[in-house]
Scaffold this active site. Sequence first.
Site, PDB file in Angstrom:
ATOM      1  N   ASP A 181       1.275   2.611  -5.589  1.00 23.03           N
ATOM      2  CA  ASP A 181       0.029   2.840  -6.073  1.00 23.03           C
ATOM      3  C   ASP A 181       0.133   3.412  -7.418  1.00 23.03           C
ATOM      4  OD1 ASP A 181      -2.925   3.221  -6.100  1.00 23.03           O
ATOM      5  OD2 ASP A 181      -2.649   5.260  -5.203  1.00 23.03           O
ATOM      6  N   GLY A 182      -0.946   3.126  -8.332  1.00 23.37           N
ATOM      7  CA  GLY A 182      -1.161   3.662  -9.665  1.00 23.37           C
ATOM      8  C   GLY A 182      -0.981   2.592 -10.762  1.00 23.37           C
TER       9      GLY A 182
ATOM     10  N   TRP B 213     -10.199  -5.699  -0.481  1.00 27.30           N
ATOM     11  CA  TRP B 213     -11.163  -6.995  -0.612  1.00 27.30           C
ATOM     12  C   TRP B 213     -12.198  -6.326  -1.160  1.00 27.30           C
ATOM     13  CZ3 TRP B 213      -8.910 -11.414  -0.430  1.00 27.30           C
ATOM     14  CH2 TRP B 213      -7.894 -11.607   0.385  1.00 27.30           C
TER      15      TRP B 213
ATOM     16  N   HIS C 294      -1.082  -4.112 -12.632  1.00 25.60           N
ATOM     17  CA  HIS C 294      -0.778  -4.972 -11.624  1.00 25.60           C
ATOM     18  C   HIS C 294       0.333  -5.783 -12.200  1.00 25.60           C
ATOM     19  CE1 HIS C 294      -4.072  -3.606  -9.037  1.00 25.60           C
ATOM     20  NE2 HIS C 294      -4.981  -4.324  -9.664  1.00 25.60           N
TER      21      HIS C 294
ATOM     22  N   ARG D 164       5.072   7.078  -1.544  1.00 26.64           N
ATOM     23  CA  ARG D 164       3.889   7.132  -2.330  1.00 26.64           C
ATOM     24  C   ARG D 164       3.937   7.272  -3.652  1.00 26.64           C
ATOM     25  NH1 ARG D 164      -2.338   6.492  -0.226  1.00 26.64           N
ATOM     26  NH2 ARG D 164      -3.131   5.590  -2.322  1.00 26.64           N
TER      27      ARG D 164
ATOM     28  N   LEU E 247      18.631  -7.922   3.621  1.00 28.03           N
ATOM     29  CA  LEU E 247      17.355  -7.205   3.775  1.00 28.03           C
ATOM     30  C   LEU E 247      16.288  -7.999   4.080  1.00 28.03           C
ATOM     31  CD1 LEU E 247      16.002  -4.407   2.651  1.00 28.03           C
ATOM     32  CD2 LEU E 247      15.623  -5.808   0.334  1.00 28.03           C
TER      33      LEU E 247
HETATM   34  C1  IPE Z   1      -3.233   1.728  -1.224  1.00 23.99           C
HETATM   35  O1  IPE Z   1      -3.815   1.987  -2.396  1.00 23.99           O
HETATM   36  C2  IPE Z   1      -3.443   0.176  -1.016  1.00 23.99           C
HETATM   37  C3  IPE Z   1      -1.943  -0.342  -1.807  1.00 23.99           C
HETATM   38  C4  IPE Z   1      -1.218   0.167  -2.546  1.00 23.99           C
HETATM   39  C5  IPE Z   1      -2.059  -1.841  -1.366  1.00 23.99           C
HETATM   40  P1  IPE Z   1      -5.448   2.178  -3.014  1.00 23.99           P
HETATM   41  O2  IPE Z   1      -5.303   2.389  -4.364  1.00 23.99           O
HETATM   42  O3  IPE Z   1      -5.991   0.942  -2.375  1.00 23.99           O
HETATM   43  O4  IPE Z   1      -5.696   3.540  -2.090  1.00 23.99           O
HETATM   44  P2  IPE Z   1      -6.975   4.573  -2.171  1.00 23.99           P
HETATM   45  O5  IPE Z   1      -8.049   3.929  -2.263  1.00 23.99           O
HETATM   46  O6  IPE Z   1      -6.597   5.342  -3.418  1.00 23.99           O
HETATM   47  O7  IPE Z   1      -6.918   5.296  -0.875  1.00 23.99           O
HETATM   48  C1  IPE Z   2      -1.967  -0.340  -6.385  1.00 28.07           C
HETATM   49  O1  IPE Z   2      -2.528   0.144  -7.730  1.00 28.07           O
HETATM   50  C2  IPE Z   2      -2.179  -1.676  -6.110  1.00 28.07           C
HETATM   51  C3  IPE Z   2      -3.137  -1.934  -5.278  1.00 28.07           C
HETATM   52  C4  IPE Z   2      -3.978  -1.247  -4.630  1.00 28.07           C
HETATM   53  C5  IPE Z   2      -3.280  -3.536  -5.094  1.00 28.07           C
HETATM   54  P1  IPE Z   2      -4.107   0.647  -8.048  1.00 28.07           P
HETATM   55  O2  IPE Z   2      -4.756  -0.786  -8.340  1.00 28.07           O
HETATM   56  O3  IPE Z   2      -4.821   1.061  -6.786  1.00 28.07           O
HETATM   57  O4  IPE Z   2      -3.974   1.640  -9.060  1.00 28.07           O
HETATM   58  P2  IPE Z   2      -4.964   3.020  -9.243  1.00 28.07           P
HETATM   59  O5  IPE Z   2      -4.650   3.956  -7.970  1.00 28.07           O
HETATM   60  O6  IPE Z   2      -6.305   2.616  -9.395  1.00 28.07           O
HETATM   61  O7  IPE Z   2      -4.223   3.517 -10.467  1.00 28.07           O
HETATM   62 MG    MG Z   3      -4.833   3.072  -5.929  1.00 31.52          MG
END
Ligand code: IPE
Ligand code: IPE
Ligand code: MG
Length: 267
Positions: A43-44, A93, A61, A212, A155
């Site tokens: 995430d992030g 989605w 991404h 996470r 792995l």
């Molecule tokens: C969780 O992250 C899904 C993935 C890392 C693929 P999100 O960014 O979608 O989750 P929320 O919306 O912050 O809970």
């Molecule tokens: C995680 O990063 C990637 C996916 C969920 C596909 P985010 O796109 O959720 O990035 P933030 O959370 O908005 O920073």
């Molecule tokens: Mg996110």
Amino acid sequence: MSVGNERRRLAPILRPPATAEEEELFAALDLSRLPRHVAVIMDGNGRWAKQRGYAARIFGHRAGTDAVRAATRTAAELRLTALTLYAFSKENWSRPQSEVNALMDLLDEYLVKELPEMRENDIRLVASGDPGDLRDKTRRKLEETIAATAGHGGLVVNLAISYGARAEITHAARRAMEMARSGELAPEELTPEVFGQMLHHPELGDPDLLVRTSGELRVSNFLLWQIAYSEFVVMDVLWPDFRRADFYRALLEFQRRDRRFGGVGPA
Ligand code: IPE
Ligand code: IPE
Ligand code: MG
């Protein structure tokens, strides 16, 4: 029902620790107490792009794929059994179509670009989620890469794509009901062990460690069944910045935990 204990051959060491920091962290690891299965909520990416002044989240991404490579290499070097990567959730989605398309393009690219390294390092790719949700091109590429790496014994990288734990559990429940209806399984025969076998890739075993990135303290519909006794490590690092040293830090934190599984632990 687990893979890896009988690991036939060791994955090659891909790269020695590159920096003094990595070396120091690596030296602190107890290699006899590594987790078998690590799961990561990557995430992030969006915040990373924003921090760098990019208007489009896709820059984050794209940068995130370097972190995927780093994490996979590190897991292979350490001879972990499985690395489950949350790449795209059912709920993702609902993002703007342009971002979804860009993510699918990146996934296509990843599947083609990483195949040589998967071959070289004996990595087997599997996927969790609903491949039927994916566009044809992406689903085909995913199936091809899974087939191309099926014979590998190192792995296992489990990509969670169009994955949602509630969908996974509901699907398994439906299957159990169908088996009951056809007389294959009596209701009293449905135990947590039997039910667990109906989820995606039970052979990988439950994750020992769930990481996470980006500091969020939530599970976001990831592996709800399988993380019953996983150790959670939430890190402030944004996913595109995640590198081997961060992986080592997560493992060191894991090794500081006292896993009791409901018991009383060591005296
Ligand atoms: C969780 O992250 C899904 C993935 C890392 C693929 P999100 O960014 O979608 O989750 P929320 O919306 O912050 O809970
Ligand atoms: C995680 O990063 C990637 C996916 C969920 C596909 P985010 O796109 O959720 O990035 P933030 O959370 O908005 O920073
Ligand atoms: Mg996110």
